[in-house]
Design a protein around this motif. Structure first.
Motif, short mmCIF file in Angstrom:
data_model
loop_
_atom_site.label_atom_id
_atom_site.label_comp_id
_atom_site.label_asym_id
_atom_site.label_seq_id
_atom_site.Cartn_x
_atom_site.Cartn_y
_atom_site.Cartn_z
N SER A 70 1.26 -1.55 0.10
CA SER A 70 0.22 0.05 0.15
C SER A 70 1.09 0.90 -0.20
N SER A 109 -3.97 1.83 -2.25
CA SER A 109 -4.25 0.38 -1.46
C SER A 109 -3.14 -1.07 -2.03
N VAL A 113 -6.32 -5.14 0.12
CA VAL A 113 -7.55 -4.92 0.34
C VAL A 113 -7.72 -5.38 -1.56
N PRO A 117 -11.18 -6.83 0.74
CA PRO A 117 -11.53 -5.25 0.14
C PRO A 117 -12.33 -4.73 0.99
N SER A 119 -10.78 -4.81 4.58
CA SER A 119 -9.47 -5.03 5.64
C SER A 119 -9.34 -3.42 5.79
N MET A 120 -9.30 -2.53 4.79
CA MET A 120 -8.58 -1.49 5.31
C MET A 120 -9.91 0.27 6.11
N ARG A 132 -13.11 0.46 -0.33
CA ARG A 132 -13.28 -1.16 -1.54
C ARG A 132 -12.04 -0.92 -2.41
N THR A 134 -9.07 0.98 -4.85
CA THR A 134 -7.48 1.06 -5.22
C THR A 134 -7.08 2.29 -4.54
#
Length: 142
Positions: A70, A109, A113, A117, A119-120, A132, A134
């Motif tokens: 990321s 991301s 992710v 999706p 997770s961040m 969700r 990038t």
């Protein structure tokens, strides 16, 4: 037991600490990292840890690459806190929770992710964003 010692030696030799979650790649202008109650000067190559607070001045900007690839870019007058970071390099599963208390942040991301999706999360003083996509930009006004 031998493999644990070997892994520890490898981590020390590579300069990576088990707590390290990312690395500062670029620095421009005034900036510092707050860690364990201390203000640390920043330089390219500095390792970041969970619970670090990254602060940029009026002329400051910092580029960060995290373990999952990321990419974060904090602009001038920013305060960014790494609340939680957990990443499994094998499965790419993990959790990334950061707070932008002030300033601006551009994000691309990484593997985490793409794998999960949800997770961040990026928190601001008035909202929580579940990432969700990038790429995105966040700005928090004074």
């Amino acid at each position: 037991m031998r493999w644990m010692i070997a892994l520890g030696a490898l981590a020390l030799a590579s300069g990576v600490c088990a707590q390290d979650v990312g690395e500062i790649k670029t620095v421009k202008g005034a900036a510092h990292v707050e860690r364990d109650g201390r203000k640390l000067p920043v330089a390219a190559g500095m390792q970041l840890r969970q619970a670090d607070t990254i602060v940029t001045g009026a002329d400051g900007a910092i580029g960060i690459t995290f373990l999952d690839n990321s990419l974060f870019s904090a602009g001038p007058n920013s305060v960014l806190v790494i609340n939680k970071y957990r990443f499994d390099t094998t499965t790419h599963a993990g959790e990334f929770d950061a707070s932008l208390n002030k300033g601006s942040l551009a994000v691309v991301s990484g593997k985490m992710v793409k794998q999960s999706p949800e997770s961040m999360r990026i928190r601001t003083p008035s909202s929580i964003m579940g990432v969700r996509g990038t790429e995105f930009v966040v700005k928090v006004a004074d």
